[in-house]
Design an enzyme around this catalytic site. Structure first.
Site, PDB file in Angstrom:
ATOM      1  N   SER A  23      -3.961   5.408  -2.494  1.00  0.00           N
ATOM      2  CA  SER A  23      -3.058   4.896  -1.458  1.00  0.00           C
ATOM      3  C   SER A  23      -3.362   3.423  -1.177  1.00  0.00           C
ATOM      4  O   SER A  23      -4.512   2.996  -1.271  1.00  0.00           O
ATOM      5  CB  SER A  23      -3.311   5.728  -0.199  1.00  0.00           C
ATOM      6  OG  SER A  23      -2.273   5.598   0.722  1.00  0.00           O
ATOM      7  N   PRO A  24      -2.339   2.646  -0.819  1.00  0.00           N
ATOM      8  CA  PRO A  24      -2.609   1.249  -0.478  1.00  0.00           C
ATOM      9  C   PRO A  24      -3.576   1.147   0.703  1.00  0.00           C
ATOM     10  O   PRO A  24      -3.397   1.848   1.704  1.00  0.00           O
ATOM     11  CB  PRO A  24      -1.243   0.685  -0.106  1.00  0.00           C
ATOM     12  CG  PRO A  24      -0.280   1.812  -0.087  1.00  0.00           C
ATOM     13  CD  PRO A  24      -0.914   2.995  -0.729  1.00  0.00           C
ATOM     14  N   ALA A  58      -1.211  -3.441   1.240  1.00  0.00           N
ATOM     15  CA  ALA A  58      -0.069  -4.129   1.823  1.00  0.00           C
ATOM     16  C   ALA A  58      -0.205  -5.625   1.561  1.00  0.00           C
ATOM     17  O   ALA A  58      -1.158  -6.258   2.002  1.00  0.00           O
ATOM     18  CB  ALA A  58      -0.014  -3.854   3.322  1.00  0.00           C
ATOM     19  N   GLN A 101       2.017  -2.785  -2.973  1.00  0.00           N
ATOM     20  CA  GLN A 101       2.839  -2.526  -1.785  1.00  0.00           C
ATOM     21  C   GLN A 101       3.225  -3.869  -1.147  1.00  0.00           C
ATOM     22  O   GLN A 101       2.344  -4.672  -0.833  1.00  0.00           O
ATOM     23  CB  GLN A 101       2.049  -1.681  -0.782  1.00  0.00           C
ATOM     24  CG  GLN A 101       2.893  -1.202   0.386  1.00  0.00           C
ATOM     25  CD  GLN A 101       2.078  -0.496   1.458  1.00  0.00           C
ATOM     26  OE1 GLN A 101       1.091  -1.037   1.935  1.00  0.00           O
ATOM     27  NE2 GLN A 101       2.503   0.692   1.859  1.00  0.00           N
ATOM     28  N   TYR A 182       5.367  -1.531  11.067  1.00  0.00           N
ATOM     29  CA  TYR A 182       5.568  -2.847  10.467  1.00  0.00           C
ATOM     30  C   TYR A 182       7.071  -3.162  10.431  1.00  0.00           C
ATOM     31  O   TYR A 182       7.887  -2.341  10.852  1.00  0.00           O
ATOM     32  CB  TYR A 182       4.947  -2.888   9.061  1.00  0.00           C
ATOM     33  CG  TYR A 182       3.433  -3.022   9.092  1.00  0.00           C
ATOM     34  CD1 TYR A 182       2.705  -2.774  10.255  1.00  0.00           C
ATOM     35  CD2 TYR A 182       2.725  -3.415   7.968  1.00  0.00           C
ATOM     36  CE1 TYR A 182       1.324  -2.908  10.287  1.00  0.00           C
ATOM     37  CE2 TYR A 182       1.341  -3.557   7.991  1.00  0.00           C
ATOM     38  CZ  TYR A 182       0.641  -3.298   9.156  1.00  0.00           C
ATOM     39  OH  TYR A 182      -0.715  -3.438   9.188  1.00  0.00           O
ATOM     40  N   ARG A 230       7.384   3.590   1.299  1.00  0.00           N
ATOM     41  CA  ARG A 230       6.562   4.358   2.243  1.00  0.00           C
ATOM     42  C   ARG A 230       7.249   4.326   3.605  1.00  0.00           C
ATOM     43  O   ARG A 230       7.613   3.251   4.082  1.00  0.00           O
ATOM     44  CB  ARG A 230       5.154   3.776   2.334  1.00  0.00           C
ATOM     45  CG  ARG A 230       4.319   4.437   3.430  1.00  0.00           C
ATOM     46  CD  ARG A 230       2.874   4.007   3.424  1.00  0.00           C
ATOM     47  NE  ARG A 230       2.129   4.694   2.394  1.00  0.00           N
ATOM     48  CZ  ARG A 230       0.871   5.155   2.553  1.00  0.00           C
ATOM     49  NH1 ARG A 230       0.231   4.995   3.688  1.00  0.00           N
ATOM     50  NH2 ARG A 230       0.264   5.754   1.575  1.00  0.00           N
ATOM     51  N   LEU A 301      -5.306  12.976   5.156  1.00  0.00           N
ATOM     52  CA  LEU A 301      -6.358  13.994   5.205  1.00  0.00           C
ATOM     53  C   LEU A 301      -6.224  15.042   4.110  1.00  0.00           C
ATOM     54  O   LEU A 301      -6.332  16.241   4.356  1.00  0.00           O
ATOM     55  CB  LEU A 301      -6.434  14.632   6.589  1.00  0.00           C
ATOM     56  CG  LEU A 301      -7.049  13.702   7.660  1.00  0.00           C
ATOM     57  CD1 LEU A 301      -7.079  14.381   9.034  1.00  0.00           C
ATOM     58  CD2 LEU A 301      -8.466  13.281   7.280  1.00  0.00           C
ATOM     59  N   ARG A 324      -8.866   7.385   2.399  1.00  0.00           N
ATOM     60  CA  ARG A 324     -10.292   7.378   2.759  1.00  0.00           C
ATOM     61  C   ARG A 324     -11.151   8.203   1.825  1.00  0.00           C
ATOM     62  O   ARG A 324     -12.304   7.833   1.560  1.00  0.00           O
ATOM     63  CB  ARG A 324     -10.441   7.840   4.216  1.00  0.00           C
ATOM     64  CG  ARG A 324      -9.910   6.801   5.189  1.00  0.00           C
ATOM     65  CD  ARG A 324      -9.681   7.369   6.560  1.00  0.00           C
ATOM     66  NE  ARG A 324      -8.603   8.353   6.591  1.00  0.00           N
ATOM     67  CZ  ARG A 324      -8.186   8.981   7.680  1.00  0.00           C
ATOM     68  NH1 ARG A 324      -8.763   8.729   8.846  1.00  0.00           N
ATOM     69  NH2 ARG A 324      -7.189   9.846   7.636  1.00  0.00           N
TER      70      ARG A 324
HETATM   71  C1  FMN Z   1      -9.095   0.873   5.046  1.00  0.00           C
HETATM   72  C2  FMN Z   1      -7.672   1.324   5.140  1.00  0.00           C
HETATM   73  C3  FMN Z   1      -6.636   0.427   4.909  1.00  0.00           C
HETATM   74  C4  FMN Z   1      -5.308   0.845   4.934  1.00  0.00           C
HETATM   75  N1  FMN Z   1      -4.314  -0.027   4.594  1.00  0.00           N
HETATM   76  C5  FMN Z   1      -3.053   0.438   4.389  1.00  0.00           C
HETATM   77  C6  FMN Z   1      -2.074  -0.382   3.782  1.00  0.00           C
HETATM   78  O1  FMN Z   1      -2.336  -1.517   3.365  1.00  0.00           O
HETATM   79  N2  FMN Z   1      -0.831   0.122   3.650  1.00  0.00           N
HETATM   80  C7  FMN Z   1      -0.504   1.402   4.049  1.00  0.00           C
HETATM   81  O2  FMN Z   1       0.656   1.813   3.909  1.00  0.00           O
HETATM   82  N3  FMN Z   1      -1.441   2.203   4.587  1.00  0.00           N
HETATM   83  C8  FMN Z   1      -2.698   1.768   4.742  1.00  0.00           C
HETATM   84  N4  FMN Z   1      -3.673   2.607   5.209  1.00  0.00           N
HETATM   85  C9  FMN Z   1      -3.315   4.008   5.473  1.00  0.00           C
HETATM   86  C10 FMN Z   1      -3.644   4.857   4.231  1.00  0.00           C
HETATM   87  O3  FMN Z   1      -2.961   4.404   3.094  1.00  0.00           O
HETATM   88  C11 FMN Z   1      -3.344   6.332   4.502  1.00  0.00           C
HETATM   89  O4  FMN Z   1      -1.969   6.473   4.771  1.00  0.00           O
HETATM   90  C12 FMN Z   1      -4.155   6.889   5.678  1.00  0.00           C
HETATM   91  O5  FMN Z   1      -5.498   6.433   5.645  1.00  0.00           O
HETATM   92  C13 FMN Z   1      -4.161   8.429   5.660  1.00  0.00           C
HETATM   93  O6  FMN Z   1      -4.647   8.899   4.410  1.00  0.00           O
HETATM   94  P1  FMN Z   1      -6.160   9.428   4.211  1.00  0.00           P
HETATM   95  O7  FMN Z   1      -6.362  10.568   5.187  1.00  0.00           O
HETATM   96  O8  FMN Z   1      -6.213   9.876   2.765  1.00  0.00           O
HETATM   97  O9  FMN Z   1      -7.092   8.295   4.511  1.00  0.00           O
HETATM   98  C14 FMN Z   1      -5.003   2.194   5.246  1.00  0.00           C
HETATM   99  C15 FMN Z   1      -6.044   3.094   5.516  1.00  0.00           C
HETATM  100  C16 FMN Z   1      -7.369   2.674   5.458  1.00  0.00           C
HETATM  101  C17 FMN Z   1      -8.451   3.688   5.706  1.00  0.00           C
END
Ligand code: FMN
Length: 367
Positions: A23-24, A58, A101, A182, A230, A301, A324
């Site tokens: 994921s981004p 992003a 992204q 955003y 997204r 998650l 994460r």
């Molecule tokens: C360090 C970090 C940076 C993130 N930056 C972005 C981002 O640039 N663009 C985006 O759409 N979501 C961003 N997110 C959200 C994640 O892509 C994801 O949607 C969110 O953490 C939930 O997924 P997870 O439970 O697998 O962490 C970020 C999350 C983290 C932890």
């Protein structure tokens, strides 16, 4: 039985070796939008992770579109030059296909770094005046500047210019950031958009900007390359953007050639009531997929291989996005492969890490 997580998937002209997507994730480590050695380490590591697709964080389409001064950008020749060696490294050593992204942070723009609490930055501290569809600030953030129709048109040109740079760099896929409060999401949600012109009011009007950005980028981006979006599938807030609205938007996006939707959620207002728990956003991806037939990425998650496999087997999503979990364990796909009976994709430098190679033979053969 073959694992679904490790089966291939085709998005337009792009073949993904498996269904795992990094994921981004914004790293707040760029300088004037330029990638730094941190990005080389971070992205290089994730490119060799065995994931089928790695989507870069992003990335802003102009300097004012940034969330923070540390955001990655793709709005200048310098930005493009800084990213080129990193993309080359990922291509040379990694097996993941590469996406990027594209973002405008909207009314959340001009904030401090994540680890400084994302506090608003005033222009005298190196910040700028953020832009938004309306003069409705995000609670606790400064008043944004309401965008004129001329601003909207010029911003669409910026998205197109960044897409052209992404193509020159050799990216395989673009994702438009329409989530998390955003700019694109600001236009969609009635909580942040109460304009009374063609870009506000009815659902059709609130979707107009997003669809115009999509169409313009689609026209500039090579036909065979996938373009996805997204979305925050719900604001989880009274009077906000809803899952029904997301389904309506996904239908229109699909009709215009959108290749997938990632169903994230929230970000428009603080104090949202989010039912956080394992896979809490998966039902959102499932609903969009079932009602529109557009491929979806599930996110949020998802941490276990079996959990990811079950989501795919149940037809709730086509691809599994991990954020994460990949930072915590960048070898997640290797472990998942072994657990699900598939073969991990190692770079040759690391192949002796495979459990099957831990016998004594190689120790005597080559030290
Ligand atoms: C360090 C970090 C940076 C993130 N930056 C972005 C981002 O640039 N663009 C985006 O759409 N979501 C961003 N997110 C959200 C994640 O892509 C994801 O949607 C969110 O953490 C939930 O997924 P997870 O439970 O697998 O962490 C970020 C999350 C983290 C932890």
């Amino acid at each position: 039985m073959t694992s679904k997580l490790f089966s291939s998937f085709r998005l337009r002209g792009l073949d993904l070796a498996n269904r795992i997507v990094v994921s981004p994730m914004a790293q707040y480590s760029a300088e004037d939008g330029n990638a730094t050695p941190w990005h080389l380490m971070h992205l290089g590591n994730l490119a060799i992770s065995g994931a089928g697709l790695l989507i870069l964080e992003a990335t802003s389409v102009n300097a004012r579109a940034r969330f923070s001064p540390g955001d990655l950008g793709l709005y200048s020749d310098e930005n493009e030059e800084a990213l080129a060696p990193i993309v080359d490294f990922c291509r040379r050593h990694g097996s993941a296909k590469l996406g990027i992204q594209l973002q405008h942070a909207g009314r959340k723009g001009s904030s401090g770094l994540a680890w400084h609490g994302q506090k608003p930055l005033s222009p005298k501290d190196g910040g700028w005046v953020p832009q938004s569809p309306d003069d409705i600030p995000y609670p606790g953030k400064p008043m944004p500047e309401r965008m004129s129709v001329a601003d909207i048109k010029s911003l669409i040109d910026d998205f197109v210019a960044s897409a052209r740079r992404a193509d020159r760099l050799g990216f395989d896929l673009i994702e438009l950031h329409g989530a998390h409060g955003y700019l694109l999401h600001n236009f969609l949600s009635p909580l942040s958009n109460q304009r009374d012109d063609d870009y506000g009011g009815s659902l059709d009007n609130r979707m107009r900007f997003v669809l115009e950005v999509f169409d313009a980028v689609r026209a500039a981006w090579p036909e065979e390359k996938p373009l996805g979006m997204r979305l925050s599938a719900t604001d989880w807030a009274e009077g906000g953007w809803t899952l029904e609205d997301t389904v309506a938007l996904a239908e229109r996006l699909k009709a215009r050639g959108c290749d997938y939707v990632t169903a994230s959620s929230g970000g428009t207002v603080p104090g949202q009531e989010i039912p956080i728990g394992p896979g809490y956003q998966v039902p959102l991806a499932a609903r969009v997929r079932q009602e529109t037939g557009i491929p979806t990425m599930a996110i949020g998650l998802i941490t276990e291989a079996r959990q990811a496999e079950d989501i795919l087997e149940a037809g709730q999503a086509d691809l599994i996005c991990l954020a994460r979990a990949m930072l915590f364990n960048p070898r997640w796909p290797w472990h998942a492969a072994l657990e699900l009976g598939a073969e991990p994709a190692f770079p040759p430098q690391y192949e002796r890490a495979h459990p099957a190679m831990r016998g004594g033979d190689f120790l005597t053969a080559r030290q």
